[in-house]
Scaffold this motif. Structure first.
Motif, PDB file in Angstrom:
ATOM      1  N   LEU A  61       0.828  -1.207   0.000  1.00  0.00           N
ATOM      2  CA  LEU A  61       0.000   0.000   0.000  1.00  0.00           C
ATOM      3  C   LEU A  61       0.863   1.258   0.000  1.00  0.00           C
ATOM      4  N   LYS A  62       2.004   1.218   0.676  1.00  0.00           N
ATOM      5  CA  LYS A  62       2.918   2.351   0.661  1.00  0.00           C
ATOM      6  C   LYS A  62       3.484   2.568  -0.740  1.00  0.00           C
ATOM      7  N   GLN A  63       3.799   1.487  -1.440  1.00  0.00           N
ATOM      8  CA  GLN A  63       4.290   1.626  -2.804  1.00  0.00           C
ATOM      9  C   GLN A  63       3.199   2.146  -3.727  1.00  0.00           C
ATOM     10  N   LEU A  64       1.971   1.730  -3.461  1.00  0.00           N
ATOM     11  CA  LEU A  64       0.855   2.252  -4.249  1.00  0.00           C
ATOM     12  C   LEU A  64       0.716   3.759  -4.036  1.00  0.00           C
ATOM     13  N   ALA A  65       0.866   4.209  -2.804  1.00  0.00           N
ATOM     14  CA  ALA A  65       0.812   5.644  -2.524  1.00  0.00           C
ATOM     15  C   ALA A  65       1.937   6.377  -3.250  1.00  0.00           C
ATOM     16  N   ARG A  66       3.080   5.725  -3.336  1.00  0.00           N
ATOM     17  CA  ARG A  66       4.211   6.298  -4.073  1.00  0.00           C
ATOM     18  C   ARG A  66       3.871   6.407  -5.554  1.00  0.00           C
ATOM     19  N   LEU A  67       3.171   5.402  -6.071  1.00  0.00           N
ATOM     20  CA  LEU A  67       2.755   5.414  -7.468  1.00  0.00           C
ATOM     21  C   LEU A  67       1.738   6.532  -7.727  1.00  0.00           C
ATOM     22  N   LEU A  68       0.847   6.762  -6.765  1.00  0.00           N
ATOM     23  CA  LEU A  68      -0.119   7.854  -6.883  1.00  0.00           C
ATOM     24  C   LEU A  68       0.603   9.197  -7.024  1.00  0.00           C
ATOM     25  N   LYS A  69       1.626   9.389  -6.217  1.00  0.00           N
ATOM     26  CA  LYS A  69       2.383  10.636  -6.267  1.00  0.00           C
ATOM     27  C   LYS A  69       3.072  10.788  -7.621  1.00  0.00           C
ATOM     28  N   LEU A  70       3.621   9.696  -8.133  1.00  0.00           N
ATOM     29  CA  LEU A  70       4.263   9.740  -9.446  1.00  0.00           C
ATOM     30  C   LEU A  70       3.250  10.097 -10.530  1.00  0.00           C
ATOM     31  N   TRP A 119     -15.221 -13.708  -1.635  1.00  0.00           N
ATOM     32  CA  TRP A 119     -15.759 -12.380  -1.922  1.00  0.00           C
ATOM     33  C   TRP A 119     -15.467 -11.407  -0.784  1.00  0.00           C
ATOM     34  N   ARG A 120     -15.527 -11.881   0.458  1.00  0.00           N
ATOM     35  CA  ARG A 120     -15.219 -11.003   1.591  1.00  0.00           C
ATOM     36  C   ARG A 120     -13.749 -10.585   1.575  1.00  0.00           C
ATOM     37  N   ALA A 121     -12.868 -11.509   1.228  1.00  0.00           N
ATOM     38  CA  ALA A 121     -11.441 -11.172   1.120  1.00  0.00           C
ATOM     39  C   ALA A 121     -11.222 -10.165  -0.007  1.00  0.00           C
ATOM     40  N   GLN A 122     -11.934 -10.325  -1.096  1.00  0.00           N
ATOM     41  CA  GLN A 122     -11.837  -9.373  -2.209  1.00  0.00           C
ATOM     42  C   GLN A 122     -12.351  -7.999  -1.792  1.00  0.00           C
ATOM     43  N   ALA A 123     -13.422  -7.978  -1.009  1.00  0.00           N
ATOM     44  CA  ALA A 123     -13.955  -6.714  -0.516  1.00  0.00           C
ATOM     45  C   ALA A 123     -12.944  -6.026   0.405  1.00  0.00           C
ATOM     46  N   THR A 124     -12.236  -6.803   1.227  1.00  0.00           N
ATOM     47  CA  THR A 124     -11.212  -6.241   2.102  1.00  0.00           C
ATOM     48  C   THR A 124     -10.083  -5.632   1.286  1.00  0.00           C
ATOM     49  N   PHE A 125      -9.687  -6.308   0.227  1.00  0.00           N
ATOM     50  CA  PHE A 125      -8.681  -5.776  -0.700  1.00  0.00           C
ATOM     51  C   PHE A 125      -9.101  -4.400  -1.186  1.00  0.00           C
ATOM     52  N   TRP A 126     -10.336  -4.294  -1.690  1.00  0.00           N
ATOM     53  CA  TRP A 126     -10.789  -3.036  -2.280  1.00  0.00           C
ATOM     54  C   TRP A 126     -10.999  -1.950  -1.230  1.00  0.00           C
ATOM     55  N   GLN A 127     -11.381  -2.316  -0.025  1.00  0.00           N
ATOM     56  CA  GLN A 127     -11.492  -1.307   1.033  1.00  0.00           C
ATOM     57  C   GLN A 127     -10.123  -0.690   1.312  1.00  0.00           C
ATOM     58  N   ALA A 128      -9.092  -1.523   1.349  1.00  0.00           N
ATOM     59  CA  ALA A 128      -7.743  -1.028   1.608  1.00  0.00           C
ATOM     60  C   ALA A 128      -7.251  -0.123   0.484  1.00  0.00           C
ATOM     61  N   ALA A 173      -9.139   1.590  -1.721  1.00  0.00           N
ATOM     62  CA  ALA A 173      -9.933   2.814  -1.753  1.00  0.00           C
ATOM     63  C   ALA A 173      -9.551   3.769  -0.625  1.00  0.00           C
ATOM     64  N   ALA A 174      -9.291   3.224   0.557  1.00  0.00           N
ATOM     65  CA  ALA A 174      -8.901   4.068   1.679  1.00  0.00           C
ATOM     66  C   ALA A 174      -7.594   4.791   1.402  1.00  0.00           C
ATOM     67  N   ARG A 175      -6.684   4.138   0.680  1.00  0.00           N
ATOM     68  CA  ARG A 175      -5.385   4.737   0.380  1.00  0.00           C
ATOM     69  C   ARG A 175      -5.460   5.731  -0.785  1.00  0.00           C
ATOM     70  N   CYS A 176      -6.426   5.558  -1.676  1.00  0.00           N
ATOM     71  CA  CYS A 176      -6.462   6.350  -2.916  1.00  0.00           C
ATOM     72  C   CYS A 176      -7.534   7.432  -2.949  1.00  0.00           C
ATOM     73  N   LYS A 177      -8.397   7.472  -1.972  1.00  0.00           N
ATOM     74  CA  LYS A 177      -9.608   8.289  -2.048  1.00  0.00           C
ATOM     75  C   LYS A 177      -9.350   9.777  -2.246  1.00  0.00           C
ATOM     76  N   LYS A 183     -17.509   2.540   0.931  1.00  0.00           N
ATOM     77  CA  LYS A 183     -17.347   2.797   2.363  1.00  0.00           C
ATOM     78  C   LYS A 183     -16.283   3.858   2.609  1.00  0.00           C
ATOM     79  N   HIS A 184     -15.296   3.937   1.706  1.00  0.00           N
ATOM     80  CA  HIS A 184     -14.192   4.875   1.867  1.00  0.00           C
ATOM     81  C   HIS A 184     -14.138   5.943   0.774  1.00  0.00           C
ATOM     82  N   ASP A 185     -14.637   5.624  -0.397  1.00  0.00           N
ATOM     83  CA  ASP A 185     -14.476   6.522  -1.540  1.00  0.00           C
ATOM     84  C   ASP A 185     -15.772   6.572  -2.339  1.00  0.00           C
TER      85      ASP A 185
END
Length: 334
Positions: free
Chosen positions: A85-94, A128-137, A139-143, A209-211
Protein backbone atom coordinates in the motif's frame (compact mmCIF):
# COMPACT_ATOMS: atom_id res chain seq x y z
CA UNK A 1 -4.24 18.01 -11.17
CA UNK A 2 -7.91 18.25 -12.08
CA UNK A 3 -10.31 15.46 -11.16
CA UNK A 4 -12.09 13.46 -13.87
CA UNK A 5 -15.82 12.81 -13.79
CA UNK A 6 -18.59 11.53 -16.06
CA UNK A 7 -20.03 14.19 -18.38
CA UNK A 8 -23.58 15.40 -17.83
CA UNK A 9 -24.96 13.62 -20.90
CA UNK A 10 -23.43 10.40 -19.57
CA UNK A 11 -21.49 9.31 -22.65
CA UNK A 12 -17.98 10.56 -21.91
CA UNK A 13 -15.66 12.23 -19.42
CA UNK A 14 -14.81 15.80 -18.42
CA UNK A 15 -12.38 17.64 -16.18
CA UNK A 16 -14.24 18.62 -13.02
CA UNK A 17 -13.00 22.20 -12.67
CA UNK A 18 -12.69 23.29 -16.30
CA UNK A 19 -15.55 21.20 -17.70
CA UNK A 20 -13.42 20.44 -20.76
CA UNK A 21 -13.69 17.07 -22.48
CA UNK A 22 -11.36 14.28 -21.37
CA UNK A 23 -10.70 11.34 -23.69
CA UNK A 24 -8.95 8.37 -22.01
CA UNK A 25 -6.00 7.49 -24.24
CA UNK A 26 -3.29 5.37 -22.77
CA UNK A 27 -1.60 2.13 -21.94
CA UNK A 28 -1.92 -1.07 -19.97
CA UNK A 29 1.29 -1.17 -17.96
CA UNK A 30 0.65 -4.80 -17.01
CA UNK A 31 4.22 -6.07 -17.20
CA UNK A 32 7.56 -5.03 -18.64
CA UNK A 33 9.25 -6.44 -21.75
CA UNK A 34 10.94 -9.04 -19.54
CA UNK A 35 7.49 -10.30 -18.46
CA UNK A 36 7.82 -8.98 -14.91
CA UNK A 37 4.75 -7.73 -13.07
CA UNK A 38 5.10 -4.26 -11.56
CA UNK A 39 5.17 -5.55 -7.96
CA UNK A 40 8.18 -7.69 -8.90
CA UNK A 41 10.38 -4.67 -9.59
CA UNK A 42 8.80 -1.51 -8.17
CA UNK A 43 10.69 -1.88 -4.88
CA UNK A 44 14.23 -2.51 -6.16
CA UNK A 45 13.88 -0.69 -9.48
CA UNK A 46 11.66 2.29 -8.76
CA UNK A 47 13.66 4.36 -11.25
CA UNK A 48 12.39 2.04 -14.00
CA UNK A 49 8.79 2.82 -13.10
CA UNK A 50 9.52 6.56 -13.08
CA UNK A 51 11.22 6.34 -16.46
CA UNK A 52 8.40 4.32 -18.00
CA UNK A 53 5.77 6.78 -16.74
CA UNK A 54 7.67 9.66 -18.30
CA UNK A 55 8.00 7.75 -21.56
CA UNK A 56 4.27 7.01 -21.66
CA UNK A 57 3.53 10.68 -21.03
CA UNK A 58 5.88 11.72 -23.83
CA UNK A 59 4.08 9.35 -26.20
CA UNK A 60 0.85 11.25 -25.53
CA UNK A 61 -0.85 9.03 -22.94
CA UNK A 62 -3.12 10.46 -20.27
CA UNK A 63 -4.14 7.13 -18.67
CA UNK A 64 -2.09 4.19 -17.36
CA UNK A 65 -3.80 0.96 -16.38
CA UNK A 66 -2.09 -0.75 -13.43
CA UNK A 67 -2.83 -4.40 -12.58
CA UNK A 68 -2.59 -5.05 -8.83
CA UNK A 69 -1.90 -8.62 -7.73
CA UNK A 70 -4.08 -9.92 -4.91
CA UNK A 71 -1.24 -11.97 -3.42
CA UNK A 72 0.99 -8.89 -3.12
CA UNK A 73 -1.63 -6.76 -1.39
CA UNK A 74 -3.17 -9.32 0.97
CA UNK A 75 -1.18 -11.20 3.60
CA UNK A 76 -4.29 -12.94 4.96
CA UNK A 77 -8.04 -12.82 4.27
CA UNK A 78 -8.47 -9.78 6.51
CA UNK A 79 -4.92 -8.35 6.52
CA UNK A 80 -3.74 -6.01 3.72
CA UNK A 81 -0.01 -5.69 3.06
CA UNK A 82 1.07 -2.29 4.35
CA UNK A 83 4.32 -2.21 2.34
CA UNK A 84 2.45 -2.77 -0.93
CA UNK A 85 0.00 0.00 0.00
CA UNK A 86 2.92 2.35 0.66
CA UNK A 87 4.29 1.63 -2.80
CA UNK A 88 0.85 2.25 -4.25
CA UNK A 89 0.81 5.64 -2.52
CA UNK A 90 4.21 6.30 -4.07
CA UNK A 91 2.75 5.41 -7.47
CA UNK A 92 -0.12 7.85 -6.88
CA UNK A 93 2.38 10.64 -6.27
CA UNK A 94 4.26 9.74 -9.45
CA UNK A 95 1.01 9.81 -11.41
CA UNK A 96 0.17 13.24 -10.01
CA UNK A 97 3.65 14.54 -10.85
CA UNK A 98 3.52 13.26 -14.43
CA UNK A 99 -0.13 14.17 -15.05
CA UNK A 100 -1.17 10.58 -15.77
CA UNK A 101 -4.49 9.18 -14.54
CA UNK A 102 -4.61 5.63 -13.17
CA UNK A 103 -7.00 2.85 -14.05
CA UNK A 104 -6.42 0.62 -11.01
CA UNK A 105 -7.39 -2.95 -11.82
CA UNK A 106 -7.47 -5.22 -8.80
CA UNK A 107 -7.71 -8.82 -7.58
CA UNK A 108 -5.27 -10.04 -10.22
CA UNK A 109 -3.89 -13.58 -9.86
CA UNK A 110 -1.83 -13.57 -13.03
CA UNK A 111 0.91 -15.83 -11.69
CA UNK A 112 -0.93 -18.94 -10.61
CA UNK A 113 1.99 -20.17 -8.48
CA UNK A 114 1.88 -16.96 -6.41
CA UNK A 115 -1.76 -17.35 -5.44
CA UNK A 116 -2.01 -18.11 -1.69
CA UNK A 117 -3.29 -21.58 -0.94
CA UNK A 118 -5.75 -20.17 1.59
CA UNK A 119 -7.24 -18.00 -1.15
CA UNK A 120 -7.69 -20.91 -3.58
CA UNK A 121 -9.32 -23.03 -0.90
CA UNK A 122 -11.88 -20.43 0.12
CA UNK A 123 -15.59 -20.86 -0.36
CA UNK A 124 -17.30 -18.32 -2.58
CA UNK A 125 -18.66 -16.16 0.25
CA UNK A 126 -15.30 -16.04 2.06
CA UNK A 127 -13.44 -15.29 -1.16
CA UNK A 128 -15.76 -12.38 -1.92
CA UNK A 129 -15.22 -11.00 1.59
CA UNK A 130 -11.44 -11.17 1.12
CA UNK A 131 -11.84 -9.37 -2.21
CA UNK A 132 -13.96 -6.71 -0.52
CA UNK A 133 -11.21 -6.24 2.10
CA UNK A 134 -8.68 -5.78 -0.70
CA UNK A 135 -10.79 -3.04 -2.28
CA UNK A 136 -11.49 -1.31 1.03
CA UNK A 137 -7.74 -1.03 1.61
CA UNK A 138 -7.09 0.29 -1.91
CA UNK A 139 -9.93 2.81 -1.75
CA UNK A 140 -8.90 4.07 1.68
CA UNK A 141 -5.38 4.74 0.38
CA UNK A 142 -6.46 6.35 -2.92
CA UNK A 143 -9.61 8.29 -2.05
CA UNK A 144 -7.97 11.72 -1.85
CA UNK A 145 -5.91 11.53 -5.04
CA UNK A 146 -7.14 13.25 -8.23
CA UNK A 147 -4.89 10.88 -10.21
CA UNK A 148 -7.39 8.02 -9.99
CA UNK A 149 -9.52 7.68 -13.11
CA UNK A 150 -11.25 4.55 -11.85
CA UNK A 151 -11.21 1.35 -9.87
CA UNK A 152 -11.58 -1.69 -12.14
CA UNK A 153 -12.97 -4.46 -9.93
CA UNK A 154 -11.38 -7.35 -11.83
CA UNK A 155 -9.83 -8.18 -15.16
CA UNK A 156 -12.20 -10.34 -17.23
CA UNK A 157 -14.38 -12.08 -14.64
CA UNK A 158 -16.58 -14.95 -15.76
CA UNK A 159 -19.19 -17.27 -14.27
CA UNK A 160 -18.99 -20.96 -15.26
CA UNK A 161 -22.09 -22.70 -16.52
CA UNK A 162 -21.31 -25.84 -14.51
CA UNK A 163 -19.27 -26.67 -11.38
CA UNK A 164 -15.48 -26.46 -11.60
CA UNK A 165 -12.94 -28.45 -9.62
CA UNK A 166 -12.00 -27.22 -6.12
CA UNK A 167 -9.46 -24.39 -6.35
CA UNK A 168 -9.84 -24.05 -10.13
CA UNK A 169 -10.51 -20.30 -10.16
CA UNK A 170 -8.19 -19.29 -13.01
CA UNK A 171 -8.16 -19.72 -16.77
CA UNK A 172 -7.24 -17.74 -19.88
CA UNK A 173 -3.55 -18.68 -19.81
CA UNK A 174 -1.36 -16.53 -22.05
CA UNK A 175 2.38 -17.00 -21.80
CA UNK A 176 3.09 -17.30 -18.05
CA UNK A 177 -0.05 -15.50 -16.96
CA UNK A 178 -3.67 -16.37 -16.17
CA UNK A 179 -5.75 -13.31 -17.03
CA UNK A 180 -9.29 -14.67 -16.56
CA UNK A 181 -10.86 -15.45 -13.18
CA UNK A 182 -14.06 -17.21 -12.09
CA UNK A 183 -16.43 -15.52 -9.65
CA UNK A 184 -17.70 -18.85 -8.39
CA UNK A 185 -16.82 -22.53 -8.73
CA UNK A 186 -20.43 -23.65 -8.56
CA UNK A 187 -23.33 -21.51 -9.86
CA UNK A 188 -25.82 -23.72 -7.95
CA UNK A 189 -28.68 -22.99 -10.29
CA UNK A 190 -27.92 -19.27 -10.57
CA UNK A 191 -27.43 -17.66 -13.97
CA UNK A 192 -24.12 -15.92 -14.75
CA UNK A 193 -25.79 -12.47 -14.64
CA UNK A 194 -27.26 -13.24 -11.20
CA UNK A 195 -23.86 -14.18 -9.79
CA UNK A 196 -22.10 -11.24 -11.43
CA UNK A 197 -24.69 -8.72 -10.24
CA UNK A 198 -24.41 -9.81 -6.61
CA UNK A 199 -20.60 -9.89 -6.73
CA UNK A 200 -20.32 -6.46 -8.36
CA UNK A 201 -22.75 -5.00 -5.85
CA UNK A 202 -20.81 -6.33 -2.88
CA UNK A 203 -17.43 -5.08 -4.10
CA UNK A 204 -18.76 -1.69 -5.17
CA UNK A 205 -20.28 -1.24 -1.70
CA UNK A 206 -16.91 -2.06 -0.11
CA UNK A 207 -15.21 0.71 -2.13
CA UNK A 208 -17.95 3.23 -1.37
CA UNK A 209 -17.35 2.80 2.36
CA UNK A 210 -14.19 4.88 1.87
CA UNK A 211 -14.48 6.52 -1.54
CA UNK A 212 -17.71 7.88 -3.00
CA UNK A 213 -16.05 10.05 -5.63
CA UNK A 214 -13.92 7.96 -7.97
CA UNK A 215 -15.51 5.94 -10.77
CA UNK A 216 -15.87 2.15 -10.71
CA UNK A 217 -15.82 -0.20 -13.70
CA UNK A 218 -15.04 -3.80 -14.73
CA UNK A 219 -12.82 -5.01 -17.58
CA UNK A 220 -15.24 -7.24 -19.49
CA UNK A 221 -14.56 -9.99 -21.98
CA UNK A 222 -15.87 -9.29 -25.50
CA UNK A 223 -18.01 -12.44 -25.27
CA UNK A 224 -19.92 -11.11 -22.26
CA UNK A 225 -23.56 -11.32 -23.27
CA UNK A 226 -26.16 -8.54 -23.07
CA UNK A 227 -27.69 -9.99 -19.88
CA UNK A 228 -24.30 -10.10 -18.14
CA UNK A 229 -23.51 -6.49 -19.10
CA UNK A 230 -26.93 -5.22 -18.04
CA UNK A 231 -26.66 -7.05 -14.72
CA UNK A 232 -23.40 -5.37 -13.65
CA UNK A 233 -24.01 -1.97 -15.29
CA UNK A 234 -26.10 -0.49 -12.42
CA UNK A 235 -23.11 -0.88 -10.10
CA UNK A 236 -20.66 0.78 -12.52
CA UNK A 237 -19.99 4.37 -13.52
CA UNK A 238 -18.81 3.36 -16.98
CA UNK A 239 -18.28 0.19 -18.99
CA UNK A 240 -14.99 -1.30 -20.16
CA UNK A 241 -14.53 -3.97 -22.81
CA UNK A 242 -11.45 -5.71 -24.18
CA UNK A 243 -11.53 -5.99 -27.95
CA UNK A 244 -8.78 -7.24 -30.27
CA UNK A 245 -9.99 -6.84 -33.88
CA UNK A 246 -9.20 -9.61 -36.35
CA UNK A 247 -7.87 -8.87 -39.80
CA UNK A 248 -10.66 -8.63 -42.36
CA UNK A 249 -13.33 -8.87 -39.64
CA UNK A 250 -13.53 -5.31 -38.44
CA UNK A 251 -17.31 -5.23 -38.73
CA UNK A 252 -17.61 -8.08 -36.21
CA UNK A 253 -15.69 -6.09 -33.60
CA UNK A 254 -17.75 -2.97 -34.22
CA UNK A 255 -20.97 -4.96 -33.96
CA UNK A 256 -19.89 -6.46 -30.62
CA UNK A 257 -19.52 -3.00 -29.13
CA UNK A 258 -23.29 -2.51 -29.33
CA UNK A 259 -23.71 -5.02 -26.49
CA UNK A 260 -21.68 -2.75 -24.19
CA UNK A 261 -23.49 0.46 -25.13
CA UNK A 262 -25.93 0.73 -22.22
CA UNK A 263 -26.23 4.47 -21.70
CA UNK A 264 -22.92 4.91 -19.89
CA UNK A 265 -19.46 5.85 -21.18
CA UNK A 266 -17.69 2.98 -22.92
CA UNK A 267 -13.91 2.56 -22.85
CA UNK A 268 -12.06 -0.02 -24.92
CA UNK A 269 -9.68 -0.93 -22.13
CA UNK A 270 -7.53 -3.38 -24.08
CA UNK A 271 -6.64 -3.38 -27.77
CA UNK A 272 -3.58 -4.25 -29.81
CA UNK A 273 -2.77 -5.26 -33.42
CA UNK A 274 -2.44 -8.87 -32.30
CA UNK A 275 -4.59 -10.40 -35.06
CA UNK A 276 -4.78 -7.44 -37.43
CA UNK A 277 -2.49 -4.80 -38.87
CA UNK A 278 -1.84 -1.50 -37.13
CA UNK A 279 -3.68 0.17 -40.01
CA UNK A 280 -6.77 -1.96 -39.38
CA UNK A 281 -6.60 -1.19 -35.66
CA UNK A 282 -6.48 2.50 -36.56
CA UNK A 283 -9.65 2.07 -38.60
CA UNK A 284 -11.27 0.29 -35.67
CA UNK A 285 -10.41 3.13 -33.28
CA UNK A 286 -11.79 5.73 -35.66
CA UNK A 287 -15.01 3.86 -36.41
CA UNK A 288 -15.67 2.77 -32.82
CA UNK A 289 -16.48 6.33 -31.74
CA UNK A 290 -19.33 6.40 -30.89
CA UNK A 291 -20.08 4.38 -28.77
CA UNK A 292 -16.50 4.29 -27.43
CA UNK A 293 -15.17 7.38 -25.69
CA UNK A 294 -11.74 6.10 -24.65
CA UNK A 295 -9.04 3.64 -25.75
CA UNK A 296 -6.20 1.91 -23.89
CA UNK A 297 -3.47 -0.19 -25.50
CA UNK A 298 -0.18 -1.51 -24.12
CA UNK A 299 3.27 -0.27 -23.14
CA UNK A 300 5.97 -2.63 -21.91
CA UNK A 301 8.83 -0.24 -21.17
CA UNK A 302 10.53 0.00 -24.57
CA UNK A 303 10.43 3.24 -26.54
CA UNK A 304 10.04 3.31 -30.35
CA UNK A 305 13.75 4.09 -30.61
CA UNK A 306 14.64 0.99 -28.60
CA UNK A 307 12.23 -1.20 -30.55
CA UNK A 308 13.77 -0.10 -33.84
CA UNK A 309 17.03 -1.72 -32.79
CA UNK A 310 15.46 -5.20 -32.78
CA UNK A 311 14.52 -7.47 -35.68
CA UNK A 312 12.02 -9.49 -33.64
CA UNK A 313 8.43 -9.99 -34.77
CA UNK A 314 6.98 -8.98 -31.38
CA UNK A 315 9.08 -5.83 -31.31
CA UNK A 316 8.01 -4.91 -34.85
CA UNK A 317 4.36 -5.37 -33.89
CA UNK A 318 4.79 -3.21 -30.80
CA UNK A 319 6.62 -0.54 -32.78
CA UNK A 320 3.80 -0.39 -35.31
CA UNK A 321 1.34 -0.01 -32.45
CA UNK A 322 3.27 2.85 -30.83
CA UNK A 323 3.50 4.68 -34.15
CA UNK A 324 -0.27 4.35 -34.47
CA UNK A 325 -0.68 5.55 -30.89
CA UNK A 326 1.25 8.72 -31.71
CA UNK A 327 -0.67 9.34 -34.92
CA UNK A 328 -4.20 8.56 -33.74
CA UNK A 329 -4.25 10.47 -30.45
CA UNK A 330 -7.79 11.95 -30.30
CA UNK A 331 -6.80 14.55 -27.71
CA UNK A 332 -4.79 16.51 -30.25
CA UNK A 333 -8.04 17.71 -31.79
CA UNK A 334 -9.41 19.09 -28.52
Amino acid sequence: MDWITISEEGHGFVFTMSGKKFIPWGFNYDHDHRMRLIEEYWDAEWATVVEDFREMKELGANVVRIHLQFSRFMEAPNKPNEQALKQLARLLKLAEETGLYLDLTGLACYRKADTPRWYDEMREADRWRAQATFWQAIAARCKDSPAILCYDLMNEPFVPGKPRDPGDWLTGKLSDFYFVQALTLDPKGRTPPQVAEKWAGQLTASIRKHDRRHSITIGLLPISGPAFVKAVAPHLDFICVHEYPKGGKLEESLERLKVFSVGKPLVIEEMFPLSCTAQELGQFIKRSSPPASGWIGFYWGQTPEQLQQSNGIAEAMTLAWLKLFLEANPNRAL
